[in-house]
Structure formats: structure tokens, C-alpha cells
Design an enzyme around this catalytic site. Structure first.
Site, PDB file in Angstrom:
ATOM      1  N   HIS A   1       1.118  -1.781  -0.080  1.00 53.81           N
ATOM      2  CA  HIS A   1      -0.120   0.164  -0.234  1.00 53.81           C
ATOM      3  C   HIS A   1       1.068   1.457  -0.078  1.00 53.81           C
ATOM      4  O   HIS A   1       1.323   1.536   0.879  1.00 53.81           O
ATOM      5  CB  HIS A   1      -1.021  -0.066   1.686  1.00 53.81           C
ATOM      6  CG  HIS A   1      -2.352   1.337   1.361  1.00 53.81           C
ATOM      7  ND1 HIS A   1      -3.297  -0.043   1.199  1.00 53.81           N
ATOM      8  CD2 HIS A   1      -1.911   1.942   0.689  1.00 53.81           C
ATOM      9  CE1 HIS A   1      -4.273   2.368   1.228  1.00 53.81           C
ATOM     10  NE2 HIS A   1      -3.286   3.066   1.296  1.00 53.81           N
TER      11      HIS A   1
ATOM     12  N   ASP B   1      -6.077   3.108  -9.275  1.00 59.59           N
ATOM     13  CA  ASP B   1      -7.668   3.148  -8.787  1.00 59.59           C
ATOM     14  C   ASP B   1      -8.024   4.291  -8.690  1.00 59.59           C
ATOM     15  O   ASP B   1      -7.387   5.716  -9.493  1.00 59.59           O
ATOM     16  CB  ASP B   1      -6.329   3.664  -7.260  1.00 59.59           C
ATOM     17  CG  ASP B   1      -6.173   5.297  -6.367  1.00 59.59           C
ATOM     18  OD1 ASP B   1      -5.467   5.462  -7.539  1.00 59.59           O
ATOM     19  OD2 ASP B   1      -6.601   5.635  -5.585  1.00 59.59           O
TER      20      ASP B   1
ATOM     21  N   GLY C   1      -9.208   8.575  -2.264  1.00 64.92           N
ATOM     22  CA  GLY C   1      -9.806   9.722  -1.861  1.00 64.92           C
ATOM     23  C   GLY C   1      -9.864   8.805  -0.613  1.00 64.92           C
ATOM     24  O   GLY C   1     -10.176   8.018   0.118  1.00 64.92           O
TER      25      GLY C   1
ATOM     26  N   GLU D   1     -10.329   3.204   6.627  1.00 66.53           N
ATOM     27  CA  GLU D   1      -9.519   4.465   7.484  1.00 66.53           C
ATOM     28  C   GLU D   1     -10.184   5.013   8.648  1.00 66.53           C
ATOM     29  O   GLU D   1      -9.802   5.607   9.622  1.00 66.53           O
ATOM     30  CB  GLU D   1      -8.920   4.852   6.160  1.00 66.53           C
ATOM     31  CG  GLU D   1      -7.991   5.573   6.238  1.00 66.53           C
ATOM     32  CD  GLU D   1      -7.130   6.563   5.999  1.00 66.53           C
ATOM     33  OE1 GLU D   1      -7.719   6.594   4.054  1.00 66.53           O
ATOM     34  OE2 GLU D   1      -6.286   6.927   5.615  1.00 66.53           O
TER      35      GLU D   1
HETATM   36 ZN   LIG Z   1      -3.671   5.080   1.052  1.00 66.82          ZN
END
Ligand SMILES: [Zn+2]
Length: 340
Positions: free
Chosen positions: A17, A139, A171, A201
Site C-alpha cells: 500500500h 485506483d 481518496g 480508514e
Molecule cells: Zn492509501
């Protein structure tokens, strides 16, 4: 340097990531700025180091956007990609799945084919010259909505560069529901790409469930709010759906208040396959080695535990089985030589 830090520095690693533009270190930004003297970004490394000293999230966005503004042509893209791999090689990163947002560059006037050619050219050079294997996750910038989703899916499915392995969604999460992106993920999955959206997140476990159900996520970007939902933890553990946890990023973006409150240990204790990653390392004042050191502290890991953590990333990666076995063996050999 402590013994553990020295162990981490030499440990062969995989990173799952980490964002393309978000990996532009002051050194790389200086090179890009020198190519574009009209930009507001300083090209003097010392002034840049100060410019880059992380203050708060607003400052991160400011720096991020000013770097985006320096990516103006295919040569900028090639340079950025290759130089990111050079920074990875210094940290003994052998394999990285780099999250790339082609929509941003294509919208800024770089033709899609030239963009793809530039990253592929950098990928091949990085592998041959630096020993770093790069793979791509294209992405959708979620804040740019369905137009960006359509364009990202089109570029991914039509151009399908050799290094492309997965399809993502980044985003902000707040105000950007995951289910609306289902048709685009369906297309990408049908084209053979793996599904790796960001979820959980800055929002709760419901977003992770959405990513699993609607986007058929095989790994989750961040996913830290899973710690609030025992049923979800059990589901992730049972299905071996890995989380890409980025501790320092979570503090920088205020997703978590302090490292001591970070749920990393709860996720590991629940049996979830957890990997540790750096997200946008220079902008958050970190790198993968620092994230391993943070994990070692939060999880009380010794060299054996760190070896297992490095192997989690291999397991959760989209390498083929032979490549996984090779990197796992290299990690084990390093750990043995350290003990011997
Ligand atoms: Zn990220």
C-alpha cells in the site's frame, strides 16, 4: 541504530500500500522541479526539506497537489516511477504494488498510452537495474466521482499494461459511498484484475462490509475500523482477507489520535492477516522501515516476529506462487544469517 532497526533495514520486504505521487521524496521533487522552473516548488534540496516537513493534514494536501502539478509529461511520469523504485531499493524493498491514479495525469493532458508506456518503461528498468519488482494498482480517485471511475476502468481494461495486477479506490471515504463503484469493479475483475479498495480508514466497519460485498475486495486498504466489529474481524480472519495497515499515515491524517491508541494489535490478535505499509511515505515523514519499527513497538515484536510480518506481505501480495516462495525464502535466509 538499535539492533532491531538494523535488522529491519536489511530485511527484504514487500510493500502493498504505497501511492505513486505520494512517494515522491524531496530528492525526486527537486529533480521534477528542476525540469519545470516555472513551478512554485523549490528545486533546492535544502529548501525542499523544509517545504516537506510535515505540519498537518492541510499541509500534506498542499504538498501533494504541488507535486501533482510537477507531473506534466510522460518523462516526468517515467522519472518519478523509476526514482521511487530507487528509494525502495535502498530500503531493501524487493516487490511493491504501487497505487497509481492514471485519471489525474490523463486529465492533465498526458495521453493514456504515453502514461502507460512511461510507467512500464520505468518498471522494466527498475527490475533490471535496481532489483525492485513493481506492480500496479490503478485506483479511482473517489472524490472525482463516476467520471473518474469510468475513465480508470477504461484505461485499466483497454490498455492493461503488463505490470497491472489490481484495481483500487482511494481518496476520501466520507461522502463517497463504496457501492456506487460496483459496475467499475465488476469490469476490472472480469478483466482479470484483483480488487483492493481503501475502506475503513476514516469511516466505520460498514464501509468495509460494503467493499467486501459490492466491490468484492480481496484485500482492504487500511481497514482499521474493522477492530470495532468482532463479526467482521472473524470474517476477515476466516477468509484470509488481508488489511494494508499504515500506522503513521493514520496519525498524520488523524484517523487515529495517537500510536498508542492504534488498533494494530487488536487486528493481529483477532487472527487477521495484517501487513504494514507506508501509504505516502515522504509526505507523512516516514518510510517502510520506520513503519516496521512502529509495528515492532506496538506488537512487541522481536526479529522472529518481524520476519513473520514481512512474510505476511508476501502472502497477501498478488505475486504468483513461485515468486512468493522465492521472496519468502530470501526473508528466511536473511533472518537465519542474522541469528547465525
Ligand atoms: Zn492509501
Amino acid at each position: 541504530m538499535s539492533d532491531l532497526d538494523a535488522f529491519i533495514a536489511g530485511l527484504p520486504k514487500a510493500e502493498l500500500h504505497v501511492h505513486h505521487v505520494g512517494s515522491a521524496s524531496p530528492r525526486i521533487v527537486a529533480e521534477l522541479a528542476a525540469r519545470h522552473p516555472d513551478s512554485a516548488v523549490p528545486s533546492d534540496p535544502e529548501a525542499l526539506a523544509d517545504y516537506f516537513t510535515f505540519r498537518d493534514f492541510a499541509h500534506f494536501i498542499e504538498v501533494y497537489l504541488s507535486v501533482v502539478d510537477l507531473i506534466r509529461d510522460a518523462e516526468d511520469v517515467r522519472l518519478l516511477t523509476y526514482e521511487v523504485a530507487r528509494d525502495m531499493a535502498r530500503q531493501q524493498i524487493r516487490y511493491a504494488e504501487l497505487t497509481i491514479t492514471p485519471f489525474s495525469s490523463v486529465r492533465r493532458g498526458i495521453p493514456d498510452a504515453a502514461f502507460v508506456e512511461a510507467i512500464e518503461d520505468a518498471r522494466k528498468s527498475a527490475e533490471a537495474e535496481l532489483g525492485v519488482v513493481l506492480r500496479w494498482c490503478f485506483d479511482i480517485p473517489g472524490e472525482a466521482g463516476l467520471e473518474a471511475a469510468e475513465e480508470t476502468a477504461r484505461i485499466a481494461c483497454e490498455l492493461q499494461p503488463e505490470g497491472l495486477v489490481s484495481f483500487g479506490l482511494g481518496g476520501p471515504e466520507i461522502g463517497v459511498p463504496r457501492p456506487q463503484f460496483k459496475p467499475y469493479f465488476d469490469r476490472a475483475i472480469a478483466a482479470g484484475l484483483r480488487s483492493v479498495p481503501h475502506a475503513g480508514e476514516t469511516t466505520g466497519p460498514g464501509t468495509i462490509w460494503d467493499a467486501l460485498r459490492d466491490l468484492r475486495a480481496e484485500r482492504i486498504g487500511h481497514g482499521i475500523s474493522a477492530a470495532q466489529d468482532p463479526q467482521l474481524l472473524a470474517h476477515l480472519a476466516e477468509r484470509r482477507i488481508a488489511l494494508e495497515v499504515c500506522p503513521t499515515s493514520n496519525i498524520a491524517t488523524r484517523a487515529v489520535r495517537t500510536l498508542d491508541e492504534h488498533p494494530l494489535k487488536e487486528l493481529v490478535d483477532a487472527g487477521v492477516l495484517v501487513t504494514v505499509n507506508s501509504d505516502d511515505p515522504p509526505m507523512f515523514g516516514t518510510d517502510l522501515n520506520t513503519e516496521y519499527a512502529v509495528a515492532a513497538r506496538l506488537l512487541e515484536l522481536d526479529t522472529t516476529g518481524l520476519t513473520a510480518l514481512a512474510k505476511n506481505a508476501v502472502t497477501a501480495s498478488f505475486m504468483d506462487d513461485a515468486a512468493k516462495a522465492r521472496l519468502a525464502a530470501e526473508i528466511d535466509a536473511y533472518a537465519r544469517s542474522w541469528r547465525g
